[in-house]
Scaffold this motif. Structure first.
Motif, short mmCIF file in Angstrom:
data_model
loop_
_atom_site.label_atom_id
_atom_site.label_comp_id
_atom_site.label_asym_id
_atom_site.label_seq_id
_atom_site.Cartn_x
_atom_site.Cartn_y
_atom_site.Cartn_z
N SER A 51 11.69 7.39 -7.36
CA SER A 51 10.98 7.54 -6.08
C SER A 51 10.60 6.19 -5.50
CB SER A 51 9.73 8.40 -6.26
OG SER A 51 10.06 9.73 -6.59
N ILE A 52 10.22 5.27 -6.36
CA ILE A 52 9.86 3.93 -5.88
C ILE A 52 11.08 3.22 -5.32
CG2 ILE A 52 9.06 1.65 -6.62
CD1 ILE A 52 7.19 3.03 -8.57
N ILE A 53 12.21 3.32 -6.03
CA ILE A 53 13.44 2.69 -5.53
C ILE A 53 13.86 3.33 -4.21
CG2 ILE A 53 15.89 2.32 -6.04
CD1 ILE A 53 15.05 2.27 -9.04
N PHE A 54 13.77 4.66 -4.14
CA PHE A 54 14.12 5.36 -2.90
C PHE A 54 13.21 4.94 -1.75
CE2 PHE A 54 12.77 8.98 -0.22
CZ PHE A 54 13.92 9.14 0.52
N MET A 55 11.90 4.90 -2.00
CA MET A 55 10.96 4.53 -0.94
C MET A 55 11.17 3.08 -0.49
SD MET A 55 9.02 7.07 -0.01
CE MET A 55 7.47 6.44 0.63
N LEU A 56 11.52 2.21 -1.42
CA LEU A 56 11.82 0.82 -1.05
C LEU A 56 13.00 0.80 -0.07
CD1 LEU A 56 11.44 -1.02 -4.47
CD2 LEU A 56 10.15 -1.54 -2.40
N TRP A 57 14.05 1.55 -0.43
CA TRP A 57 15.21 1.59 0.46
C TRP A 57 14.84 2.16 1.83
CZ3 TRP A 57 17.00 6.32 2.35
CH2 TRP A 57 18.09 6.22 3.23
N LEU A 58 14.15 3.30 1.82
CA LEU A 58 13.83 3.99 3.07
C LEU A 58 12.95 3.13 3.98
CD1 LEU A 58 13.85 6.50 4.83
CD2 LEU A 58 11.92 7.39 3.49
N LYS A 111 9.88 -7.59 -5.54
CA LYS A 111 9.93 -8.02 -6.95
C LYS A 111 8.65 -7.64 -7.68
CE LYS A 111 13.09 -11.90 -6.21
NZ LYS A 111 13.22 -13.37 -6.09
N LYS A 112 7.52 -7.78 -7.01
CA LYS A 112 6.24 -7.43 -7.63
C LYS A 112 6.19 -5.94 -7.97
CE LYS A 112 2.70 -9.25 -5.55
NZ LYS A 112 1.56 -9.43 -4.59
N ILE A 113 6.69 -5.12 -7.06
CA ILE A 113 6.70 -3.67 -7.28
C ILE A 113 7.65 -3.30 -8.41
CG2 ILE A 113 7.37 -1.47 -6.23
CD1 ILE A 113 6.36 -2.79 -3.52
N LEU A 114 8.85 -3.90 -8.42
CA LEU A 114 9.84 -3.57 -9.45
C LEU A 114 9.45 -4.11 -10.82
CD1 LEU A 114 13.19 -4.06 -7.49
CD2 LEU A 114 12.13 -1.91 -8.18
N LYS A 144 6.51 -4.14 -12.05
CA LYS A 144 5.58 -3.18 -12.65
C LYS A 144 6.34 -2.08 -13.37
CE LYS A 144 1.80 -3.86 -9.35
NZ LYS A 144 0.99 -3.22 -8.28
N LEU A 145 7.55 -1.77 -12.88
CA LEU A 145 8.38 -0.75 -13.52
C LEU A 145 9.24 -1.33 -14.63
CD1 LEU A 145 9.82 1.09 -10.37
CD2 LEU A 145 7.86 1.76 -11.74
N ASP A 146 9.22 -2.65 -14.76
CA ASP A 146 10.15 -3.35 -15.68
C ASP A 146 11.60 -3.05 -15.27
OD1 ASP A 146 10.77 -5.06 -17.75
OD2 ASP A 146 10.84 -3.48 -19.25
N LYS A 147 11.83 -3.03 -13.95
CA LYS A 147 13.16 -2.74 -13.42
C LYS A 147 13.55 -3.81 -12.40
CE LYS A 147 13.39 2.28 -14.03
NZ LYS A 147 14.69 2.35 -14.67
N LYS A 207 0.83 -1.22 0.00
CA LYS A 207 0.00 0.00 0.00
C LYS A 207 0.85 1.26 0.00
CE LYS A 207 -4.59 -1.07 1.80
NZ LYS A 207 -5.55 -0.87 2.91
N MET A 208 2.09 1.13 0.49
CA MET A 208 2.99 2.28 0.50
C MET A 208 3.37 2.70 -0.92
SD MET A 208 3.66 3.06 3.73
CE MET A 208 5.04 4.14 3.50
N PHE A 209 3.08 1.84 -1.90
CA PHE A 209 3.51 2.11 -3.27
C PHE A 209 2.34 2.24 -4.24
CE2 PHE A 209 6.90 0.08 -0.98
CZ PHE A 209 8.00 0.85 -1.32
N ASP A 210 1.16 2.46 -3.71
CA ASP A 210 0.05 2.71 -4.63
C ASP A 210 0.16 4.15 -5.16
OD1 ASP A 210 -0.92 4.36 -2.61
OD2 ASP A 210 -2.52 2.99 -2.02
N ASP A 211 -0.66 4.48 -6.14
CA ASP A 211 -0.55 5.79 -6.80
C ASP A 211 -0.77 6.93 -5.82
OD1 ASP A 211 0.01 4.56 -9.17
OD2 ASP A 211 -2.05 4.63 -9.92
N GLU A 212 -1.68 6.74 -4.88
CA GLU A 212 -2.00 7.81 -3.94
C GLU A 212 -0.78 8.18 -3.09
OE1 GLU A 212 -5.69 8.93 -0.91
OE2 GLU A 212 -5.28 6.84 -1.45
#
Length: 576
Positions: A414-421, A452-455, A457-460, A311-316
């Motif tokens: 931002s997604i990579i940063f938030m994952l780390w944080l 992995k599921k989050i990344l 989606k980014l194809d990363k 939920k921390m990575f949804d669009d909102e």
């Protein structure tokens, strides 16, 4: 002694060659001819009749798809599903499988013992060899499971109308505690059906000889219990499935088969469902398989944590972070957006706390989390103020170097940063419990699945390596800019195996090279994180922050320039 006597027996003479002449093995020409002509009912009769009158003969058969007197296996069976289905049958039926000359390579020329050399100039079919390596060779390593007849049971495949589908071969075998269930449809048509009870087999039970039939549950040693679950692996898809013992015992074993398709179920294991968790997982999966059933079970137990994490990575959440900290929108919702992200992080930490039974104060962790979030905003204000692009052309570089600026791919970053944080900050929750040496908390919570599921989606998905470097080596990375002389700290990174892999360190003609793009991306992130460390330090005033940041930027440029001049050769880079 140790001599194998092999007879080229004529049809219906196999028993005579074995019993009277004492041959160990006899050719089974019926297998090749009947499988090729798809005379499936006849061959099922041959097996069932042998089981009724003398089962031991079945394990004496040498099953083959070609020999020097016959056309090649490729000419008779082709190179696609029928070939591999019959080949699988040859390997998993009791007896001895025999491969013909050139069969695996896909040669079409008939082998002649009188030929000095081949007439056709054929080359091995690599695609065919590869499929053998994937589908056939692993089964050959389990010949001990298939070769004997004492635990072999042949089953009728009952279709939806209650009739027997003679085109499907369904059977089980067991040995040394291992179990195998096999289906093969030797016909160009789709089918579905169920196995319940085996064909009769002559058995000798402590001197009492008679015909015996078994249910599929009995043949596979299945306990007819609601609490006992059975996990098994499909050889082709490599997926694992789960069924309850009572389901198999009462409803039989159902399967669907395409034209010339087969199923081989191996690696059976039993689990006892004490608390009902396995029943919950089985209900969720239905007839679907998973790569690892134990992993699926463990992930289900961590489901609440994973939901809160994702939920921390949804669009909102992401849009709130980006608008507030990167795009620098200054409307009245700024504090609301930050507190909204804090609330979601609190929910995640609280979920972890309740799951593990921790008794921790979450406030310090939330405060550190919020400081870092606000630090991104302060960092963007700083580079906009000091390094305004319109004033200095060189300022473009710093905006590109900061991975969370508007000049970069800030959404993905931002997604990579938030994952780390989020992940790195969780460590404090475990540390506060006095468990600094606790096993890896990321592995313990199985967070790699959500990451992995989050990344993906980014194809990363490859960025997971970069993320692991941040999480595991953050303090070492900060030393690159923390000191006046940063040479040792910088090159110690190259000694880290994870970093070397990410940087693609490789040797060519005795020279060690590294990837320009990956090195610069890693350095950009280190520079970004160092900038955030400056912004988070409450003892610094704005002038000190600007000076420290300016100083670190000069170091950054020196490193980039030295890397460029070295032509991305590791030893030359160290010299410079």
């Amino acid at each position: 002694p140790d001599t194998l006597l092999l007879a080229e027996a004529f049809w219906l003479m196999e028993g005579y060659f074995v019993r009277t002449l004492g041959m160990h093995r006899v050719y089974n020409s019926a297998f090749m001819h009947m499988m090729m002509k798809e005379e499936n009912a006849k061959y099922r009769d041959l097996i069932s009749n042998t089981l009724e009158f003398e089962p031991e003969i079945l394990k004496r058969y040498v099953n083959f798809m070609s020999n020097p007197d016959e056309e090649t296996a490729i000419k008779q069976f082709g190179t696609n599903d029928k070939y591999f289905g019959v080949c699988m049958l040859m390997l998993t039926l009791p007896g001895l499988p025999m491969f013909a000359h050139g069969q695996i390579e896909g040669y079409t020329e008939k082998y002649g013992m009188e030929y000095q050399r081949a007439y056709y100039n054929e080359t091995p079919n690599q695609w065919l060899i590869d499929r053998h390596q994937y589908e056939i060779f692993p089964l050959m390593k389990k010949r001990y499971l298939f070769s004997q007849v004492s635990n072999f049971w042949l089953f009728d495949f009952i279709d939806g109308y209650g009739g027997i589908n003679e085109n499907v071969f369904a059977y089980t075998n067991t040995e040394h505690g291992e179990r195998a269930l096999i289906f093969y449809n030797n016909k160009y048509e789709n089918t579905s059906g169920t196995i319940f009870r085996s064909s009769p087999k002559l058995m000798n039970n402590y001197g009492s000889i008679g015909l015996e039939a078994r249910t599929n549950a009995e043949a596979l040693w299945i306990k007819p219990s609601e609490k006992h679950f059975y996990i098994f692996r499909d050889h082709i898809s490599n997926l694992e499935f789960i069924k309850t013992g009572i389901d198999i015992a009462v409803n039989g074993f159902k399967s669907e088969l395409g034209a010339f398709k087969y199923l081989v179920y191996l690696d059976w294991r039993e689990v006892y469902d004490e608390k009902g968790d396995w029943a919950k997982l089985a209900w969720r999966l239905g007839r679907n398989g998973v790569p690892n059933m134990q992993r699926a079970f463990d992930e289900m137990k961590m489901e609440a944590i994973h939901i809160a994490f994702e939920k921390m990575f949804d669009d909102e959440s992401l849009n709130g972070f980006i608008k507030t900290c990167i795009l620098e929108e200054t409307d009245e919702t700024e504090k609301d957006r930050i507190s909204f992200i804090d609330e979601r992080y609190f929910n995640l930490l609280n979920t972890i706390k309740n799951h593990f039974g921790f008794d921790s104060d979450l406030k310090p962790i939330i405060e550190n989390f919020e400081k870092t979030i606000v630090g991104v905003r302060k960092l963007n204000f700083l580079i906009d103020d000091i390094f305004e692009v319109k004033k200095k052309s060189v300022s473009k570089n710093i905006h590109h170097a900061i991975q969370l600026s508007r000049a970069t791919n800030y959404h993905d970053n931002s997604i990579i940063f938030m994952l780390w944080l989020i992940i790195s900050n969780m460590k404090e929750l475990f540390t506060l419990e006095g468990k600094v040496n606790r096993r890896n908390y990321v592995d313990e919570m199985l967070l790699d699945s959500s990451v992995k599921k989050i990344l993906q989606k980014l194809d990363k998905i490859n960025e997971i390596n970069l993320l692991n470097i941040f999480i595991n080596n953050f303090d070492e990375m900060m030393e690159v800019f923390n000191r006046e002389e940063n040479k040792d700290e910088l090159f110690s990174l190259f000694d880290n195996e994870a970093v070397r892999i990410y940087l693609g360190v490789n040797q060519f003609e005795n020279i060690w090279y590294y990837s320009k793009e990956n090195f610069e991306e890693l350095l950009n992130w280190i520079f970004t994180f160092y900038g955030l460390q400056i912004m988070k330090n409450e003892s610094y005033d704005s002038k000190t922050e600007a000076n420290l940041f300016d100083k670190s930027y000069k170091k950054y440029l020196e490193i980039i320039e030295a890397s460029k001049k070295s032509e991305y050769k590791l030893e030359q880079f160290k010299e410079k």
